[in-house]
Design a protein around this motif. Structure first.
Motif, PDB file in Angstrom:
ATOM      1  N   PRO A   1       6.130   2.790  -7.640  1.00 30.97           N
ATOM      2  CA  PRO A   1       5.858   1.961  -6.458  1.00 30.97           C
ATOM      3  C   PRO A   1       4.538   2.302  -5.775  1.00 30.97           C
ATOM      4  O   PRO A   1       3.806   1.401  -5.342  1.00 30.97           O
ATOM      5  CB  PRO A   1       7.049   2.253  -5.532  1.00 30.97           C
ATOM      6  CG  PRO A   1       8.118   2.753  -6.425  1.00 30.97           C
ATOM      7  CD  PRO A   1       7.425   3.477  -7.530  1.00 30.97           C
ATOM      8  N   LEU A   2       4.209   3.581  -5.699  1.00 31.94           N
ATOM      9  CA  LEU A   2       2.946   4.001  -5.086  1.00 31.94           C
ATOM     10  C   LEU A   2       1.762   3.486  -5.893  1.00 31.94           C
ATOM     11  O   LEU A   2       0.751   3.037  -5.328  1.00 31.94           O
ATOM     12  CB  LEU A   2       2.889   5.528  -4.985  1.00 31.94           C
ATOM     13  CG  LEU A   2       3.925   6.207  -4.088  1.00 31.94           C
ATOM     14  CD1 LEU A   2       3.778   7.726  -4.172  1.00 31.94           C
ATOM     15  CD2 LEU A   2       3.783   5.747  -2.647  1.00 31.94           C
TER      16      LEU A   2
ATOM     17  N   MET B   1       1.498  -0.462  -5.439  1.00 29.75           N
ATOM     18  CA  MET B   1       1.075  -0.835  -4.100  1.00 29.75           C
ATOM     19  C   MET B   1      -0.371  -0.441  -3.830  1.00 29.75           C
ATOM     20  O   MET B   1      -1.107  -1.176  -3.174  1.00 29.75           O
ATOM     21  CB  MET B   1       2.003  -0.181  -3.059  1.00 29.75           C
ATOM     22  CG  MET B   1       3.445  -0.634  -3.133  1.00 29.75           C
ATOM     23  SD  MET B   1       3.664  -2.423  -2.902  1.00 29.75           S
ATOM     24  CE  MET B   1       5.459  -2.549  -2.965  1.00 29.75           C
ATOM     25  N   ARG B   2      -0.805   0.698  -4.334  1.00 31.85           N
ATOM     26  CA  ARG B   2      -2.176   1.144  -4.055  1.00 31.85           C
ATOM     27  C   ARG B   2      -3.203   0.328  -4.831  1.00 31.85           C
ATOM     28  O   ARG B   2      -4.266   0.001  -4.292  1.00 31.85           O
ATOM     29  CB  ARG B   2      -2.315   2.644  -4.342  1.00 31.85           C
ATOM     30  CG  ARG B   2      -1.565   3.467  -3.317  1.00 31.85           C
ATOM     31  CD  ARG B   2      -1.764   4.947  -3.435  1.00 31.85           C
ATOM     32  NE  ARG B   2      -0.946   5.626  -2.415  1.00 31.85           N
ATOM     33  CZ  ARG B   2      -0.906   6.926  -2.230  1.00 31.85           C
ATOM     34  NH1 ARG B   2      -1.645   7.732  -2.980  1.00 31.85           N
ATOM     35  NH2 ARG B   2      -0.148   7.444  -1.278  1.00 31.85           N
TER      36      ARG B   2
ATOM     37  N   ASP C   1       2.023  -0.363   2.408  1.00 27.53           N
ATOM     38  CA  ASP C   1       1.873   1.062   2.145  1.00 27.53           C
ATOM     39  C   ASP C   1       3.140   1.825   2.537  1.00 27.53           C
ATOM     40  O   ASP C   1       3.609   2.691   1.792  1.00 27.53           O
ATOM     41  CB  ASP C   1       0.671   1.598   2.931  1.00 27.53           C
ATOM     42  CG  ASP C   1       0.347   3.036   2.565  1.00 27.53           C
ATOM     43  OD1 ASP C   1       0.061   3.303   1.389  1.00 27.53           O
ATOM     44  OD2 ASP C   1       0.402   3.895   3.463  1.00 27.53           O
TER      45      ASP C   1
ATOM     46  N   SER D   1       5.976   1.155   0.044  1.00 26.76           N
ATOM     47  CA  SER D   1       5.801   1.872  -1.220  1.00 26.76           C
ATOM     48  C   SER D   1       6.258   3.316  -1.099  1.00 26.76           C
ATOM     49  O   SER D   1       6.872   3.869  -2.016  1.00 26.76           O
ATOM     50  CB  SER D   1       4.339   1.811  -1.672  1.00 26.76           C
ATOM     51  OG  SER D   1       3.508   2.567  -0.816  1.00 26.76           O
TER      52      SER D   1
ATOM     53  N   TRP E   1      10.061   3.318  -0.951  1.00 19.81           N
ATOM     54  CA  TRP E   1      10.594   3.021  -2.289  1.00 19.81           C
ATOM     55  C   TRP E   1      10.488   4.258  -3.180  1.00 19.81           C
ATOM     56  O   TRP E   1      11.398   4.586  -3.939  1.00 19.81           O
ATOM     57  CB  TRP E   1       9.823   1.848  -2.896  1.00 19.81           C
ATOM     58  CG  TRP E   1      10.573   1.124  -3.982  1.00 19.81           C
ATOM     59  CD1 TRP E   1      11.633   1.581  -4.704  1.00 19.81           C
ATOM     60  CD2 TRP E   1      10.306  -0.195  -4.467  1.00 19.81           C
ATOM     61  NE1 TRP E   1      12.038   0.635  -5.624  1.00 19.81           N
ATOM     62  CE2 TRP E   1      11.242  -0.465  -5.493  1.00 19.81           C
ATOM     63  CE3 TRP E   1       9.363  -1.162  -4.135  1.00 19.81           C
ATOM     64  CZ2 TRP E   1      11.247  -1.672  -6.193  1.00 19.81           C
ATOM     65  CZ3 TRP E   1       9.370  -2.358  -4.824  1.00 19.81           C
ATOM     66  CH2 TRP E   1      10.311  -2.611  -5.845  1.00 19.81           C
ATOM     67  N   PHE E   2       9.360   4.951  -3.084  1.00 18.46           N
ATOM     68  CA  PHE E   2       9.173   6.181  -3.855  1.00 18.46           C
ATOM     69  C   PHE E   2      10.211   7.233  -3.481  1.00 18.46           C
ATOM     70  O   PHE E   2      10.814   7.870  -4.349  1.00 18.46           O
ATOM     71  CB  PHE E   2       7.755   6.719  -3.627  1.00 18.46           C
ATOM     72  CG  PHE E   2       7.604   8.176  -3.965  1.00 18.46           C
ATOM     73  CD1 PHE E   2       7.645   8.605  -5.285  1.00 18.46           C
ATOM     74  CD2 PHE E   2       7.430   9.125  -2.963  1.00 18.46           C
ATOM     75  CE1 PHE E   2       7.517   9.957  -5.603  1.00 18.46           C
ATOM     76  CE2 PHE E   2       7.303  10.474  -3.264  1.00 18.46           C
ATOM     77  CZ  PHE E   2       7.345  10.886  -4.588  1.00 18.46           C
TER      78      PHE E   2
END
Length: 206
Positions: free
Chosen positions: A110-111, A114-115, A137, A140, A143-144
Motif C-alpha cells: 500500500p505504501l 500510494m507514494r 498518504d 496507505s 492499510w500498511f
C-alpha cells in the motif's frame, strides 16, 4: 518473477488473511519479492521527496540525499524484523526470521502504490485539494499497519490481543536495539580516539 511481483502481493493486499496464510503454510511467499518491495518503497519515497508538487513538497531539492533514505526505510525495516524475531522467539511465536521478513515486505505494497500515485497527484492538485494528498498518504499508512498486524498474527499464530501486545513490544525492542547500537558506536569512537591520541603522543616524543 514478474508474476510473483504482481499476483501474490496484490492477493495479499486484497485478501490478507488467506494471503498471509498462503505465504507461510502454502509456500507461496518469496523472499526476493519481499526485498524487492523494500527496494520499490525506497525508490517511491525518493521520487516523492524529489518530484512531488510544490503544493505539498517542502523539501529543498539540493539538500536531499537519496542515500539517507536507507536509514529511514531499510534500517527500520530490518530493525523491525530482528526485534520481532527476537521477541517472538521468547513468546512461542511460530514464525521464522524469513517468514517475518516476507510478511513485512508484502505488507509494504500500500505504501508503494500510494507514494508512486502521490508523485503524480501532487503535481496536478491545487492548494485547496492538498487534503486529498494527505488523506491518501494516511490511508496507505493505516492499510500498511493493518496488513502488518494480520501478517504478524498469521505468521506467529497469535490471538488478536497477543498480536497487539507483541507489535507494541517490538517497537520497544527496536528502541532498545537502537540505544545499544548508538552506545556501542559511541564507546568505539571514544576508544579509537583514545588510541589515536596515545599514538600521536608517542610519535611526538620519539
Amino acid at each position: 518473477m514478474l508474476r510473483e511481483m504482481t499476483k501474490t502481493p496484490f492477493y495479499v493486499l486484497l485478501h490478507p488473511f488467506q494471503g498471509f496464510w498462503d505465504l507461510k503454510y502454502e509456500n507461496k511467499g518469496r523472499l526476493r519479492v519481499a526485498l524487492s518491495m523494500l527496494l520499490l518503497l525506497t525508490v517511491a519515497t525518493i521520487l516523492l521527496r524529489q518530484y512531488a508538487g510544490f503544493v505539498v513538497n517542502f523539501n529543498y531539492p539540493y539538500d536531499l540525499n537519496s542515500i539517507n533514505e536507507l536509514q529511514y526505510i531499510v534500517l527500520p525495516f530490518f530493525l523491525w524484523c530482528v526485534a520481532n524475531w527476537s521477541l517472538t522467539t521468547l513468546m512461542d511465536g511460530e514464525g521464522k526470521f524469513k517468514d517475518i521478513v516476507m510478511a513485512t515486505g508484502y505488507a509494504l505494497l500500500p505504501l508503494i502504490l500510494m507514494r508512486f500515485g502521490n508523485v503524480l497527484i501532487s503535481n496536478i492538485i491545487t492548494t485547496r485539494e492538498s487534503a486529498f494528498y494527505y488523506m491518501i498518504d494516511s490511508l496507505s499508512v493505516l492499510w500498511f499497519v493493518w496488513l502488518l498486524f494480520i501478517g504478524t498474527m498469521t505468521v506467529h499464530q497469535y490471538t488478536v490481543l497477543k498480536t497487539i501486545v507483541t507489535m507494541l513490544l517490538t517497537l520497544v525492542v527496536m528502541g532498545i536495539i537502537m540505544f545499544l547500537g548508538l552506545l556501542f558506536f559511541s564507546l568505539l569512537q571514544e576508544m579509537i580516539g583514545f588510541v589515536v591520541s596515545i599514538y600521536n603522543e608517542i610519535s611526538y616524543r620519539i
